[in-house]
Design an enzyme around this catalytic site. Structure first.
Site, PDB file in Angstrom:
ATOM      1  N   LYS A 100      93.178 -58.500  77.480  1.00 59.13           N
ATOM      2  CA  LYS A 100      94.471 -58.924  78.043  1.00 59.13           C
ATOM      3  C   LYS A 100      94.231 -59.627  79.375  1.00 59.13           C
ATOM      4  CE  LYS A 100      99.022 -56.854  79.120  1.00 59.13           C
ATOM      5  NZ  LYS A 100      99.757 -55.569  79.166  1.00 59.13           N
ATOM      6  N   SER A 175     104.085 -55.723  76.599  1.00 59.34           N
ATOM      7  CA  SER A 175     103.574 -56.965  77.122  1.00 59.34           C
ATOM      8  C   SER A 175     102.210 -57.370  76.566  1.00 59.34           C
ATOM      9  CB  SER A 175     103.489 -56.885  78.643  1.00 59.34           C
ATOM     10  OG  SER A 175     102.543 -55.901  79.041  1.00 59.34           O
ATOM     11  N   SER A 199     103.404 -50.926  76.760  1.00 56.10           N
ATOM     12  CA  SER A 199     102.862 -52.249  76.452  1.00 56.10           C
ATOM     13  C   SER A 199     101.633 -52.296  75.562  1.00 56.10           C
ATOM     14  CB  SER A 199     102.554 -52.996  77.743  1.00 56.10           C
ATOM     15  OG  SER A 199     103.738 -53.542  78.233  1.00 56.10           O
TER      16      SER A 199
HETATM   17  N1  GLN Z   1     108.217 -53.211  78.465  1.00 54.15           N
HETATM   18  C1  GLN Z   1     108.052 -52.402  79.627  1.00 54.15           C
HETATM   19  C2  GLN Z   1     108.377 -53.218  80.846  1.00 54.15           C
HETATM   20  O1  GLN Z   1     108.841 -54.276  80.681  1.00 54.15           O
HETATM   21  C3  GLN Z   1     106.661 -51.875  79.701  1.00 54.15           C
HETATM   22  C4  GLN Z   1     105.706 -52.886  80.149  1.00 54.15           C
HETATM   23  C5  GLN Z   1     104.318 -52.371  80.212  1.00 54.15           C
HETATM   24  O2  GLN Z   1     104.004 -51.314  79.671  1.00 54.15           O
HETATM   25  N2  GLN Z   1     103.484 -53.110  80.918  1.00 54.15           N
HETATM   26  O3  GLN Z   1     108.197 -52.810  81.947  1.00 54.15           O
END
Ligand code: GLN
Length: 506
Positions: A100, A175, A199
């Site tokens: 990532k 994400s 994410s």
């Molecule tokens: N979708 C969640 C957010 O927008 C989690 C994101 C993540 O785990 N980086 O914060």
């Protein structure tokens, strides 16, 4: 193909090599690849070629990657082959992995899918990728994400939206959507993601692959670009549970460079696999089967629990009464931490700089032009929650709720060994469907967020498909530092089903 088959044969005598079986090497798992590399049925360079030719075919439609450093990948594959020839072999030697793009890779652009870091090349390596380098892995590329890991769909990337390999009109989740899509599309063997509120698990669920969020502190965050430091953790996204165990093994462990990594012994995760789950108590939290969740998700998850029961597990109803406050508490705490962490992007230290008439003007323009709308929304939310006069009402309250959520889990885990829930309330949604409604988007993580607030580990594994052919994920939660039990349970379930073996047709 024929050419390479001949090369494959040169290694051995009369055996049928993996090449002659017409296996596409990019489809293999980490464990399978290790076997064929060690038997000299193929080489890291050949594997790389297969992965890259897959990328050449499908990447235009999937768009999983931000950066594909082909020359570097090639050099790494050659180095891996030399190491293998010299008998200097670790689990990940020669294995093509995707990372990532919020983990620093020395000399390779690390963007966080933000204009702010579009041209940022880190002068140092993150601890997790250093650990992979020690094993001589092959970096395939840096994968797309929601800007600074804020989002659930990759639509917040400043560069492009990644598509779900199962249906290209749908999001891959986020994400870590780029990593999950790359694994699902066989554009790598396995990948790393990061998980602050879901994410790793939510995109794994939406893409039909396995994603594991380790206990907070099991691994190092050094070199992971910070979003919310008390929640962020790096973990694997893989094609099956065995690979999740192998990848976790490679990245786990205390790091003196990260004071929040725990001085905890790392057990042998693969050794936990294969043990049965007879008598294992599986908690079913009644608050996690909510109105409005997709009926096929509920059906599949309930069927998965029945499968575990048939393997000897004992379902036990548990209650996590503060779950309903998790999303609200998370969006106060995560944005508060983010507002502080992202203060460093000021146009001076590194990254993007806009022109301004004086210093303050330069700061303001840099941040106005460098950050996308979701990141700005969160910086504003977090700054507000931390401001004098509001701190007690919001931030402090959020921390108190966090404690209650943690206590809910402590209590539940006095009765059960693991907890089973859906990973996401619905399958992959259409690109654009939720991008104008932040609240809808935030609810994508309703089942994953509490896990980060409590600091415990959780894994998402495939447990079915909707009638439209979209993957559904089962989430298994464990006690802090008890990754073995969730891996063992996930493996037992995986062995008795075939969901993980289905491939997206691209
Ligand atoms: N979708 C969640 C957010 O927008 C989690 C994101 C993540 O785990 N980086 O914060």
């Amino acid at each position: 193909m024929r050419n390479r088959a001949r090369r494959g044969r040169a290694f051995g005598k009369a055996r049928i090599s993996i090449r002659e079986q017409h296996v596409n090497l990019n489809q293999l798992t980490v464990a399978e690849l290790r076997r064929v590399l060690d038997k000299r049925e193929t080489t890291a360079c050949e594997v790389l070629q297969d992965v890259q030719s897959r990328i050449d075919t499908v990447e235009e439609s999937v768009k999983a990657y931000v950066t594909l450093p082909r020359d570097i990948s090639k050099a790494m594959a050659k180095e891996a082959d030399a190491a293998i020839a010299a008998g200097n072999i670790s689990q990940l030697t020669g294995v093509p992995l995707a990372v990532k793009d919020n983990m620093c890779t020395k000399g390779i652009r690390t963007t966080c899918s933000s204009k702010m870091l579009e041209n940022f090349t880190p002068p140092y390596e993150s601890t997790v990728t250093s650990r992979l380098l020690e094993q001589r892995y092959v970096l395939i590329g840096k994968t797309n994400l929601d800007e600074f890991a804020m989002g659930s769909s990759t639509e917040n990337s400043a560069f492009h939206t990644t598509r779900n390999p199962w249906n290209l009109t749908c999001v891959p989740g986020g994400s870590s959507g780029g990593s999950a899509a790359a694994v699902a599309a066989d554009e790598c063997i396995a990948a790393l993601g990061s998980d602050t509120g879901g994410s790793i698990r939510q995109p794994a669920s939406l893409c039909g692959v396995v994603g594991l969020k380790p206990t907070y502190g099991l691994g190092s965050r050094y070199g992971l670009v910070a979003f919310a430091s008390s929640l962020d953790q790096i973990g694997p996204i893989t094609k099956n549970v065995t690979d999740a165990a192998l990848m976790l093994q490679a990245i786990a462990g205390h790091d003196p460079l990260d004071s929040t990594s725990a001085p905890h012994d790392v057990p042998d995760y693969a050794a936990a696999l294969g043990k049965d789950i007879k008598g294992l108590k599986v908690g079913i939290p009644k608050e996690y089967f909510i109105d409005g969740m997709h009926p096929e998700v509920e059906q599949s998850v309930r069927a998965a629990i029945a499968t575990m029961e048939s393997l000897g597990a004992i379902p036990v109803e548990v209650s996590l009464p503060h779950s309903e406050y998790a999303v609200a508490a998370y969006y106060i705490l995560a944005t508060s931490e983010a507002s502080s962490n992202l203060a460093r992007y000021d146009g001076v230290k590194y990254g993007f700089r806009a022109k301004g008439k004086d210093l303050i003007d330069m700061y303001m323009r840099t941040r106005a032009e460098g950050f996308g709308p979701e990141v700005k929304r969160r910086i504003m939310l977090g700054t507000y929650a931390l401001s004098a006069g509001y701190y007690d009402a919001y931030y402090k309250k959020g921390q108190q709720i966090r404690t209650l959520i943690r206590q809910d889990f402590d209590q539940a885990f006095q009765q059960v060994d693991v907890i089973a829930t859906p990973t996401s309330p619905g399958p992959a949604f259409a690109v654009g469907e939720r991008s104008t409604d932040p609240l809808q988007m935030y609810l994508s993580d309703i089942f994953t967020i509490s896990v980060n607030l409590a600091g415990i580990p959780a894994i998402s594994i495939p447990c079915g498909f909707t009638s439209d052919g979209l993957p559904i994920g089962l989430q298994l939660l464990g006690k802090g530092f008890d990754e073995q039990t969730i891996l063992r349970t996930a493996f037992a379930y995986e062995q008795s089903t075939a969901w993980h073996a289905r491939k997206a047709k691209l």
